[in-house]
Design a protein around this motif. Sequence first.
Motif, mmCIF file in Angstrom:
data_model
loop_
_atom_site.group_PDB
_atom_site.id
_atom_site.type_symbol
_atom_site.label_atom_id
_atom_site.label_comp_id
_atom_site.label_asym_id
_atom_site.label_seq_id
_atom_site.Cartn_x
_atom_site.Cartn_y
_atom_site.Cartn_z
ATOM 1 N N ALA A 197 93.317 -62.595 60.801
ATOM 2 C CA ALA A 197 93.915 -61.657 60.928
ATOM 3 C C ALA A 197 94.205 -61.348 62.613
ATOM 4 O O ALA A 197 95.245 -60.687 63.052
ATOM 5 C CB ALA A 197 92.411 -60.237 60.289
ATOM 6 N N PRO A 198 92.976 -62.126 63.676
ATOM 7 C CA PRO A 198 93.756 -61.740 64.915
ATOM 8 C C PRO A 198 94.264 -62.305 65.353
ATOM 9 O O PRO A 198 95.241 -62.018 66.498
ATOM 10 C CB PRO A 198 91.773 -62.596 65.439
ATOM 11 N N LEU A 199 94.686 -63.538 64.918
ATOM 12 C CA LEU A 199 95.880 -64.724 65.194
ATOM 13 C C LEU A 199 97.257 -63.776 64.911
ATOM 14 O O LEU A 199 98.293 -63.510 65.517
ATOM 15 C CB LEU A 199 95.947 -66.331 64.905
ATOM 16 N N VAL A 200 96.999 -63.462 63.503
ATOM 17 C CA VAL A 200 97.984 -62.795 63.449
ATOM 18 C C VAL A 200 98.171 -61.384 64.187
ATOM 19 O O VAL A 200 99.917 -60.817 64.639
ATOM 20 C CB VAL A 200 97.906 -62.056 61.598
ATOM 21 N N ALA A 201 97.303 -60.537 64.604
ATOM 22 C CA ALA A 201 97.776 -59.472 65.396
ATOM 23 C C ALA A 201 98.127 -59.956 66.620
ATOM 24 O O ALA A 201 99.001 -58.697 67.408
ATOM 25 C CB ALA A 201 96.437 -59.280 65.453
ATOM 26 N N PHE A 202 97.850 -60.871 66.788
ATOM 27 C CA PHE A 202 98.343 -61.224 69.035
ATOM 28 C C PHE A 202 100.179 -61.779 68.201
ATOM 29 O O PHE A 202 100.585 -61.190 69.297
ATOM 30 C CB PHE A 202 97.508 -62.387 68.462
ATOM 31 N N ALA A 203 100.802 -62.505 67.102
ATOM 32 C CA ALA A 203 101.642 -62.367 66.879
ATOM 33 C C ALA A 203 102.741 -61.496 66.376
ATOM 34 O O ALA A 203 104.051 -61.373 67.183
ATOM 35 C CB ALA A 203 101.039 -63.799 65.226
ATOM 36 N N GLN A 204 101.975 -60.901 65.712
ATOM 37 C CA GLN A 204 102.405 -59.006 66.076
ATOM 38 C C GLN A 204 102.870 -58.520 67.443
ATOM 39 O O GLN A 204 104.044 -57.700 67.507
ATOM 40 C CB GLN A 204 102.265 -58.426 65.132
ATOM 41 N N ASN A 205 101.945 -58.834 68.554
ATOM 42 C CA ASN A 205 101.852 -57.997 69.593
ATOM 43 C C ASN A 205 103.217 -59.313 70.649
ATOM 44 O O ASN A 205 103.445 -58.335 71.305
ATOM 45 C CB ASN A 205 100.823 -57.599 70.491
#
Length: 257
Positions: free
Chosen positions: A247-255
């Motif tokens: 999840a934290p890496l997904v949030a980074f990718a989305q940003n």
Amino acid sequence: MKRTLKVVGLVLGVLIVAVIAIVAVTFLGRQSITDGFETSGIRIIKDGIVSVGMVAVGPGQVALVDAGTDATGKAILAELSRRQLGPDAVVAIMITHGHQDHTAGIKVFPKARVMALEREVGLIEGREGPHGPVTQLMPVRPTGVTVTWPVRDGESVMVGDTPVRVFAVPGHTQGSAAYLINGALFLGDAADTNDEGEISGSPWIFSDSQAEDKASLVRLTRTLQEQRADVKALVFAHSGVRTGGLAPLVAFAQNNP
């Protein structure tokens, strides 16, 4: 002459202060490394400003992710001793990238196979140098280390009885690698995390290309999502461990589309 020396001294002093300030800002806010933290059967060893991962890969055998910043391997040897093991128990060392603070302890473990992406071999062995704003100033010279296990992006290998998946994440260095082991994704210096759990890319001052690094992290995230990879924890070389899955890496990718 004295006036000239004073001016030169002043300029050097200002430059030194500026570098110290930049380095301080770079590391400020990072979640601290917790020595002895365990996740997915892997133990984190704090070695100064970096961490080393140790995983059991067979009876009396362990593998390391990176080899720390201490050429004597003191912290790693202490963990081996805690397990009633010696240096020869280390059968493999998986290097995330070739900067000295991740490779210094390799020679303490002569029986270990040294794994790295093919693109990183020259940097680890000291036949080529890095290209970051600060790292490019470091001398290029042989390290005495030989990479005996070159691997490629997307490759799956067995280290002892443990499967390891290898991913290329160029940017911090051209041959930076991430390793997925027992659900723990080791990202080296390709990413960091802060106390709020947010992910950031590699620091520009030590990286070949921050833009390429971010693109690599986004690509890696998408690959892991598409493959439905079982990622339980994110492990960073200079900061703590995040156990909230991908999840934290997904949030980074989305940003960072």
